[in-house]
Motif scaffolding. Structure first.
Motif, PDB file in Angstrom:
ATOM      1  N   ASP A  23       0.769  -1.254   0.000  1.00 36.76           N
ATOM      2  CA  ASP A  23       0.000   0.000   0.000  1.00 36.76           C
ATOM      3  C   ASP A  23       0.797   1.300   0.000  1.00 36.76           C
ATOM      4  O   ASP A  23       0.237   2.345  -0.291  1.00 36.76           O
ATOM      5  CB  ASP A  23      -1.045   0.062   1.138  1.00 36.76           C
ATOM      6  N   TRP A  54      -9.078   3.725  -0.878  1.00 35.18           N
ATOM      7  CA  TRP A  54     -10.510   3.690  -0.580  1.00 35.18           C
ATOM      8  C   TRP A  54     -10.875   2.867   0.648  1.00 35.18           C
ATOM      9  O   TRP A  54     -11.817   3.195   1.349  1.00 35.18           O
ATOM     10  CB  TRP A  54     -11.352   3.352  -1.814  1.00 35.18           C
ATOM     11  N   HIS A  55     -10.114   1.826   0.945  1.00 33.26           N
ATOM     12  CA  HIS A  55     -10.496   1.047   2.146  1.00 33.26           C
ATOM     13  C   HIS A  55     -10.295   1.889   3.420  1.00 33.26           C
ATOM     14  O   HIS A  55     -11.056   1.783   4.366  1.00 33.26           O
ATOM     15  CB  HIS A  55      -9.794  -0.315   2.209  1.00 33.26           C
ATOM     16  N   VAL A  98     -15.964  -2.381   5.014  1.00 34.30           N
ATOM     17  CA  VAL A  98     -14.902  -2.488   3.999  1.00 34.30           C
ATOM     18  C   VAL A  98     -15.101  -3.763   3.174  1.00 34.30           C
ATOM     19  O   VAL A  98     -15.011  -3.738   1.941  1.00 34.30           O
ATOM     20  CB  VAL A  98     -13.494  -2.479   4.656  1.00 34.30           C
ATOM     21  N   ALA A  99     -15.423  -4.865   3.865  1.00 38.23           N
ATOM     22  CA  ALA A  99     -15.626  -6.136   3.152  1.00 38.23           C
ATOM     23  C   ALA A  99     -16.798  -6.029   2.184  1.00 38.23           C
ATOM     24  O   ALA A  99     -16.728  -6.496   1.043  1.00 38.23           O
ATOM     25  CB  ALA A  99     -15.853  -7.269   4.158  1.00 38.23           C
ATOM     26  N   LYS A 117     -16.034  -4.033  -0.996  1.00 39.67           N
ATOM     27  CA  LYS A 117     -15.199  -4.725  -1.982  1.00 39.67           C
ATOM     28  C   LYS A 117     -16.042  -5.438  -3.039  1.00 39.67           C
ATOM     29  O   LYS A 117     -15.569  -5.717  -4.133  1.00 39.67           O
ATOM     30  CB  LYS A 117     -14.280  -5.738  -1.277  1.00 39.67           C
ATOM     31  N   PRO A 168     -17.160  -0.324  -8.617  1.00 36.78           N
ATOM     32  CA  PRO A 168     -16.402   0.846  -8.142  1.00 36.78           C
ATOM     33  C   PRO A 168     -17.204   2.150  -8.166  1.00 36.78           C
ATOM     34  O   PRO A 168     -17.080   2.973  -7.245  1.00 36.78           O
ATOM     35  CB  PRO A 168     -15.220   0.918  -9.106  1.00 36.78           C
ATOM     36  N   ARG A 189     -19.641   2.091  -5.281  1.00 35.52           N
ATOM     37  CA  ARG A 189     -18.893   2.224  -4.032  1.00 35.52           C
ATOM     38  C   ARG A 189     -18.556   3.691  -3.770  1.00 35.52           C
ATOM     39  O   ARG A 189     -18.728   4.198  -2.663  1.00 35.52           O
ATOM     40  CB  ARG A 189     -17.604   1.403  -4.156  1.00 35.52           C
ATOM     41  N   HIS A 246      -5.552   0.855  -7.021  1.00 32.81           N
ATOM     42  CA  HIS A 246      -5.980  -0.146  -6.052  1.00 32.81           C
ATOM     43  C   HIS A 246      -7.422  -0.637  -6.269  1.00 32.81           C
ATOM     44  O   HIS A 246      -8.198  -0.777  -5.326  1.00 32.81           O
ATOM     45  CB  HIS A 246      -5.830   0.402  -4.618  1.00 32.81           C
ATOM     46  N   ILE A 290     -10.367  -3.543  -7.589  1.00 28.66           N
ATOM     47  CA  ILE A 290     -10.483  -5.006  -7.626  1.00 28.66           C
ATOM     48  C   ILE A 290     -10.287  -5.369  -9.102  1.00 28.66           C
ATOM     49  O   ILE A 290     -11.206  -5.199  -9.925  1.00 28.66           O
ATOM     50  CB  ILE A 290     -11.885  -5.445  -7.124  1.00 28.66           C
ATOM     51  N   ASN A 302      -5.931  -6.123  -2.980  1.00 29.28           N
ATOM     52  CA  ASN A 302      -6.889  -6.966  -2.262  1.00 29.28           C
ATOM     53  C   ASN A 302      -6.679  -8.453  -2.565  1.00 29.28           C
ATOM     54  O   ASN A 302      -7.505  -9.277  -2.213  1.00 29.28           O
ATOM     55  CB  ASN A 302      -8.319  -6.535  -2.645  1.00 29.28           C
ATOM     56  N   ASP A 315      -6.947  -9.922  -5.366  1.00 35.18           N
ATOM     57  CA  ASP A 315      -7.876 -10.453  -6.367  1.00 35.18           C
ATOM     58  C   ASP A 315      -7.265 -10.504  -7.763  1.00 35.18           C
ATOM     59  O   ASP A 315      -6.763  -9.500  -8.264  1.00 35.18           O
ATOM     60  CB  ASP A 315      -9.150  -9.592  -6.409  1.00 35.18           C
TER      61      ASP A 315
END
Ligand SMILES: [Zn+2]
Length: 340
Positions: free
Chosen positions: A101, A137-138, A177-178, A181, A185, A188, A233, A235, A270, A272
């Protein structure tokens, strides 16, 4: 009950180490172990940070590094992965230390510990965030949910329901946060902007921020590896082909231009990825990519889906609150996915 479970696990960790089952000279022989850290925060700051599960203190980091130094040949991801790939064997098995990060705390609190111990690591940075010094973003979600929680529990519950999170979630910050995800986007961001309208946007604490290009150049000249963690960052399996190219290829080009150094490894945001993402990472010219899948790597592991062992605050601490290397080595053995 929890304490009893902890005691059983402590005893098992001691027995497994005494029997050399989890001893790195046996367990990690011919393997590549990669550990993951995110944030390194002094205890006073860690107590205020809304996602403490992705942080360790500088003192914990030092204790972990001392254990690594005793049992492994420690280095950056590229160094260790190349050595492992070549089949050459060093006296101790390779261990790569990675930080995800690109947070400023890595420079302030991890770098001095690493340099004092003469150990090299890899830092995976998000290029847009380096350029803008914007919160990822998290963290934006975590800070906003934390502030809403301090304001009003009932407002928090309403918002969480809107995110699709059950109002009585034990850990609302992590649950939000979960849930985020899984969102598209755009959706979100709309959710987050509405939330930030209420609690205030860009209200991260003074101590928080991203590393700068100058700091990254300094770390690189100290021998550390700087790798790409994408441009924004996202997914990655959810983004378009064009965006994917931007995330993998453009981030590499920008890093190479800014650091005047070849960038050889990538870290999936993440954790992914899918076949399309791997193809894009390969096409961009990277030689290795790391995931968040738990485990250690063998000679025939895919260099573009390397497993890691995530380390958190408290790992290796026994039921009596004392640090024991047996607990840490059990976690690092790849034999134990979770440690509560
Ligand atoms: Zn990340």
């Amino acid at each position: 009950m929890k304490k009893a479970k902890h005691l059983v696990r402590d005893a098992a960790a001691e027995i497994l180490l005494a029997g050399r089952i989890t001893h790195p000279s046996v367990r990690a022989r011919d393997k590549l172990t990669i550990v993951t850290f995110h944030r390194v925060l002094p205890a006073t700051i860690l107590g205020q940070y809304p996602l403490p599960g992705i942080a360790v203190t500088p003192e914990e980091l030092k204790r972990f590094l001392e254990v690594f130094q005793d049992h492994y040949s420690v280095g950056s991801l590229y160094e260790c992965a190349r050595l492992h790939q070549s089949g050459e064997r060093s006296e101790k098995p390779p261990l790569a230390v990675t930080f995800d990060d690109g947070q400023l705390d890595n420079y302030l609190f991890a770098l001095p510990v690493l340099n004092a111990m003469n150990m090299r690591a890899s830092f995976y940075v998000v290029t847009d965030a380096i350029e803008s010094n914007e919160v990822l973003w998290h963290d934006r979600i975590a800070y906003a949910v934390q502030r809403l929680r301090q304001r009003s529990e009932s407002e928090l519950r309403t918002w969480l329901a809107d995110w699709g999170v059950s109002g009585d979630a034990a850990d609302p910050v992590n649950a939000a946060v979960a849930a985020a995800k899984l969102l598209d986007p755009g959706e979100r961001n709309r959710h987050l902007e509405r939330l930030e309208k209420i609690v205030g946007a860009h209200m991260r604490p003074d101590w928080d921020g991203m590393m700068t290009w100058d700091q990254l150049r300094e770390m690189q000249s100290d021998g550390h590896e700087i790798g790409s963690h994408s441009t924004s960052h996202p997914i990655l399996p959810l983004v378009s082909d064009q965006e994917l190219h931007q995330e993998t290829s453009h981030s590499r080009r920008l890093l190479e231009a800014q650091l005047d150094h070849e960038v050889r490894s990538f870290c999936y945001p993440n954790g992914d990825y899918d076949q399309r993402v791997i193809a894009s990472v390969q096409q961009a010219g990277y030689e290795f990519a790391v995931t968040t899948r738990y485990g250690i790597n063998s000679q025939n592991s895919d260099p573009f889906s390397l497993r890691r062992v995530d380390l958190q605050s408290g790992y290796g601490t026994n039921a009596a609150g004392r640090f024991r290397s047996s607990g840490l080595l059990l976690r690092m053995s790849g034999l134990l996915p979770g440690m509560a």
